[in-house]
Design a protein around this motif. Structure first.
Motif, PDB file in Angstrom:
ATOM      1  N   ASN A 121       0.860  -1.189   0.000  1.00 22.68           N
ATOM      2  CA  ASN A 121       0.000   0.000   0.000  1.00 22.68           C
ATOM      3  C   ASN A 121       0.896   1.238   0.000  1.00 22.68           C
ATOM      4  O   ASN A 121       2.127   1.128  -0.034  1.00 22.68           O
ATOM      5  CB  ASN A 121      -1.022  -0.027   1.150  1.00 22.68           C
ATOM      6  N   THR A 173      -1.632  -0.520  -3.856  1.00 22.08           N
ATOM      7  CA  THR A 173      -3.025  -0.152  -3.573  1.00 22.08           C
ATOM      8  C   THR A 173      -3.063   1.239  -2.951  1.00 22.08           C
ATOM      9  O   THR A 173      -2.202   1.599  -2.148  1.00 22.08           O
ATOM     10  CB  THR A 173      -3.728  -1.160  -2.635  1.00 22.08           C
ATOM     11  N   GLY A 224      -6.112   2.848  -1.657  1.00 22.96           N
ATOM     12  CA  GLY A 224      -7.412   3.134  -1.040  1.00 22.96           C
ATOM     13  C   GLY A 224      -8.445   3.554  -2.065  1.00 22.96           C
ATOM     14  O   GLY A 224      -8.650   2.875  -3.073  1.00 22.96           O
ATOM     15  N   GLU A 225      -9.075   4.708  -1.815  1.00 26.95           N
ATOM     16  CA  GLU A 225     -10.129   5.207  -2.706  1.00 26.95           C
ATOM     17  C   GLU A 225      -9.644   5.518  -4.119  1.00 26.95           C
ATOM     18  O   GLU A 225     -10.448   5.686  -5.035  1.00 26.95           O
ATOM     19  CB  GLU A 225     -10.703   6.510  -2.131  1.00 26.95           C
ATOM     20  N   GLY A 283      -7.966   3.494  -5.818  1.00 25.80           N
ATOM     21  CA  GLY A 283      -7.824   2.242  -6.555  1.00 25.80           C
ATOM     22  C   GLY A 283      -6.422   1.672  -6.451  1.00 25.80           C
ATOM     23  O   GLY A 283      -5.811   1.736  -5.389  1.00 25.80           O
ATOM     24  N   ILE A 327     -11.470   2.670  -8.916  1.00 23.70           N
ATOM     25  CA  ILE A 327     -12.584   1.961  -8.292  1.00 23.70           C
ATOM     26  C   ILE A 327     -13.893   2.679  -8.613  1.00 23.70           C
ATOM     27  O   ILE A 327     -13.890   3.839  -9.007  1.00 23.70           O
ATOM     28  CB  ILE A 327     -12.430   1.900  -6.757  1.00 23.70           C
ATOM     29  N   THR A 372     -13.364   0.649   6.465  1.00 30.25           N
ATOM     30  CA  THR A 372     -12.376   0.227   5.467  1.00 30.25           C
ATOM     31  C   THR A 372     -11.332  -0.745   6.020  1.00 30.25           C
ATOM     32  O   THR A 372     -10.461  -1.186   5.270  1.00 30.25           O
ATOM     33  CB  THR A 372     -11.640   1.438   4.844  1.00 30.25           C
ATOM     34  N   GLY A 402      -9.426  -3.883   6.681  1.00 37.67           N
ATOM     35  CA  GLY A 402      -9.431  -5.166   5.991  1.00 37.67           C
ATOM     36  C   GLY A 402      -9.652  -5.059   4.495  1.00 37.67           C
ATOM     37  O   GLY A 402      -9.697  -6.075   3.805  1.00 37.67           O
ATOM     38  N   ALA A 403      -9.745  -3.826   3.958  1.00 29.62           N
ATOM     39  CA  ALA A 403      -9.919  -3.682   2.497  1.00 29.62           C
ATOM     40  C   ALA A 403      -8.742  -4.331   1.776  1.00 29.62           C
ATOM     41  O   ALA A 403      -8.920  -5.069   0.801  1.00 29.62           O
ATOM     42  CB  ALA A 403     -10.027  -2.210   2.117  1.00 29.62           C
ATOM     43  N   GLY A 404      -7.552  -4.044   2.295  1.00 33.92           N
ATOM     44  CA  GLY A 404      -6.353  -4.614   1.675  1.00 33.92           C
ATOM     45  C   GLY A 404      -6.363  -6.138   1.727  1.00 33.92           C
ATOM     46  O   GLY A 404      -5.982  -6.807   0.764  1.00 33.92           O
ATOM     47  N   ALA A 425     -13.139  -5.928  -2.813  1.00 30.28           N
ATOM     48  CA  ALA A 425     -12.665  -5.078  -1.705  1.00 30.28           C
ATOM     49  C   ALA A 425     -13.623  -3.908  -1.510  1.00 30.28           C
ATOM     50  O   ALA A 425     -13.922  -3.513  -0.379  1.00 30.28           O
ATOM     51  CB  ALA A 425     -11.244  -4.593  -1.985  1.00 30.28           C
TER      52      ALA A 425
HETATM   53  N1  LIG Z   1     -13.304   3.553   0.182  1.00 31.89           N
HETATM   54  C1  LIG Z   1     -13.119   2.592  -0.739  1.00 31.89           C
HETATM   55  N2  LIG Z   1     -14.023   2.413  -1.727  1.00 31.89           N
HETATM   56  C2  LIG Z   1     -13.864   1.446  -2.650  1.00 31.89           C
HETATM   57  N3  LIG Z   1     -12.801   0.620  -2.687  1.00 31.89           N
HETATM   58  C3  LIG Z   1     -11.878   0.744  -1.739  1.00 31.89           C
HETATM   59  C4  LIG Z   1     -11.974   1.722  -0.703  1.00 31.89           C
HETATM   60  N4  LIG Z   1     -10.909   1.592   0.108  1.00 31.89           N
HETATM   61  C5  LIG Z   1     -10.179   0.591  -0.409  1.00 31.89           C
HETATM   62  N5  LIG Z   1     -10.732   0.071  -1.513  1.00 31.89           N
HETATM   63  C6  LIG Z   1     -10.207  -1.021  -2.352  1.00 31.89           C
HETATM   64  O1  LIG Z   1      -9.370  -1.830  -1.571  1.00 31.89           O
HETATM   65  C7  LIG Z   1      -8.021  -1.794  -2.062  1.00 31.89           C
HETATM   66  C8  LIG Z   1      -7.076  -1.854  -0.894  1.00 31.89           C
HETATM   67  O2  LIG Z   1      -7.292  -0.735  -0.059  1.00 31.89           O
HETATM   68  P1  LIG Z   1      -6.111   0.039   0.661  1.00 31.89           P
HETATM   69  O3  LIG Z   1      -5.159   0.565  -0.351  1.00 31.89           O
HETATM   70  O4  LIG Z   1      -6.732   1.005   1.591  1.00 31.89           O
HETATM   71  O5  LIG Z   1      -5.396  -1.143   1.426  1.00 31.89           O
HETATM   72  P2  LIG Z   1      -4.751  -1.140   2.885  1.00 31.89           P
HETATM   73  O6  LIG Z   1      -4.095   0.169   3.108  1.00 31.89           O
HETATM   74  O7  LIG Z   1      -3.932  -2.353   2.969  1.00 31.89           O
HETATM   75  O8  LIG Z   1      -6.079  -1.248   3.739  1.00 31.89           O
HETATM   76  P3  LIG Z   1      -6.301  -1.731   5.223  1.00 31.89           P
HETATM   77  O9  LIG Z   1      -4.988  -1.548   5.931  1.00 31.89           O
HETATM   78  O10 LIG Z   1      -7.375  -0.808   5.682  1.00 31.89           O
HETATM   79  O11 LIG Z   1      -6.740  -3.123   5.085  1.00 31.89           O
HETATM   80  C9  LIG Z   1      -7.930  -0.522  -2.883  1.00 31.89           C
HETATM   81  O12 LIG Z   1      -6.926  -0.622  -3.881  1.00 31.89           O
HETATM   82  C10 LIG Z   1      -9.338  -0.440  -3.468  1.00 31.89           C
HETATM   83  O13 LIG Z   1      -9.426  -1.269  -4.617  1.00 31.89           O
END
Ligand SMILES: Nc1ncnc2c1ncn2[C@@H]1O[C@H](COP(=O)(O)OP(=O)(O)OP(=O)(O)O)[C@@H](O)[C@H]1O
Ligand SMILES: *[C@@H]1O[C@H](CO)[C@@H](O)[C@H](O)[C@H]1NC(C)=O
Ligand SMILES: *[C@@H]1O[C@H](CO)[C@@H](O)[C@H](O)[C@H]1NC(C)=O
Length: 313
Positions: free
Chosen positions: A190, A226, A228-229, A231, A247, A255, A257-259, A289
């Motif tokens: 990320n 990645t 976040g918002e 994409g 995205i 959010t 667990g999005a990753g 995600a």
């Molecule tokens: N607000 C959002 N709306 C839509 N898709 C999202 C959003 N946040 C994250 N995503 C999707 O999830 C993917 C991973 O998110 P992010 O880059 O935040 O990972 P992360 O930092 O490892 O997250 P976390 O630590 O919260 O699990 C993004 O590339 C995107 O595709």
């Protein structure tokens, strides 16, 4: 699970019990305050990613370690309820199951203490014991929530058997062994991790593209970043032009667990639909995600295959 049984994905990584207290504000040192709600949750990046892949229908093997205690017992039950093999989730009496004690205050701030306990005892020899199962898998997923030497050892073992490797450089660490860049087929970071690993600022898409190139220069085969918002971005050694996968805007509720949802889904597509172009796998993983951020919780927010449209499969 018998070693000859067909498996799709193996995760060598963490499982952590989340103990979450909600209160109006954070306590000061020495102070005791009354909270309003308490919950436990199954967490840990390794387990989360493994659950995501299992919820989509992949046959998953988890290699991890928990304590011989109530949390360890309930984590193992949780795996079994999701149809995952627990043969290589050992229970040790030498340490407690890893926990994260989390306090969430009304202003949305959280304070967290993680006690890794039994996870620190997961060793290379534990990974070797699972070799006969690992070699039957299509994809291995590793993160940095266990001893990094054990993760590296696991991915080298996978490589030896022709198992594809996906490495998620989370949580962020500045001194990772440079072999991580080359041992994996896909390196996924990320923005925070990319900043720490490259020393570059990653605040915009343009900066992200430069960071992806810097990671390719470290010897990675495929890099996914990645954002976040915003994409995600990806590029490969053979096709180094960085591609942006945006995205669809959704109403985010939680959010966390999005990753992990993204990584677990990506592993699913690479293991079960290997003919799918990477761009398409990334688009579908992003969609899943994106669904996970629309409901609360981590593993509980991950959608099951039955809840997803057919065009994702
Ligand atoms: N607000 C959002 N709306 C839509 N898709 C999202 C959003 N946040 C994250 N995503 C999707 O999830 C993917 C991973 O998110 P992010 O880059 O935040 O990972 P992360 O930092 O490892 O997250 P976390 O630590 O919260 O699990 C993004 O590339 C995107 O595709
Ligand atoms: C990991 O491996 C490196 C070199 O291979 C070694 O120097 C280091 O002590 C190891 N770390 C642990 C925690 O075993
Ligand atoms: C990226 O992941 C790390 C864990 O490695 C986390 O602490 C950080 O908040 C994440 N960064 C963003 C911008 O989501």
């Amino acid at each position: 699970m018998a070693s000859h049984e067909k498996l799709d994905i193996v995760v060598v990584g963490s499982c952590i019990m989340d103990l979450i207290s909600y209160s109006e504000r954070q306590p000061k040192p020495g102070e005791t305050i009354k909270g309003s709600k308490f919950m436990t949750g199954f967490g840990g990046k390794g387990a989360n990613q493994c659950f995501m892949a299992a919820k989509l229908g992949a046959k998953c093997l988890m290699v991890s370690k928990v304590g011989k205690d109530d949390f360890g017992n309930s984590y193992i039950r949780n795996y079994q309820e999701h149809g995952m093999s627990t043969e290589y989730v050992q229970q040790t009496s030498e340490a407690s199951t890893a926990i994260a004690a989390i306090t969430v205050s009304q202003d949305g701030q959280n304070c967290i203490i993680i006690v890794t306990g039994a996870l620190d005892l997961l060793s290379e020899s534990d990974v070797l014991q699972a070799e006969s199962c690992i070699k039957n898998c299509k994809v291995m997923l590793c993160q940095l929530e266990i001893d990094q030497n054990v993760s590296l050892f696991a991915m080298k073992l996978a490589k030896k058997h022709g198992v594809k490797t996906i490495f998620n450089s989370a949580p962020a660490q500045c001194n990772i062994n440079p072999e991580f860049f080359t041992v994996c087929d896909i390196f996924c970071a990320n923005e925070t991790e990319a900043e720490i690993l490259t020393g570059l600022s990653v605040k915009s898409l343009e900066e992200g593209k430069i960071a992806v190139k810097a990671l390719l220069d470290q010897g990675c085969n495929t890099v996914i970043l990645t954002l976040g918002e915003q994409g995600s971005l990806f590029a490969t050694k053979d096709s180094p032009t960085v591609v942006h996968v945006p995205i669809t805007k959704v109403k985010a509720v939680d959010t966390t667990g999005a990753g992990d949802a993204y990584l677990g889904s990506l592993a699913y597509y690479i293991a079960l639909m290997p003919e799918l172009p990477l761009l398409e796998a990334i688009k579908r993983a992003s969609a899943i995600a994106g669904l996970s951020v629309q409901s609360p919780g981590t593993q509980s927010s991950f959608p099951k295959r039955e809840q997803l449209p057919n065009n994702l499969f």
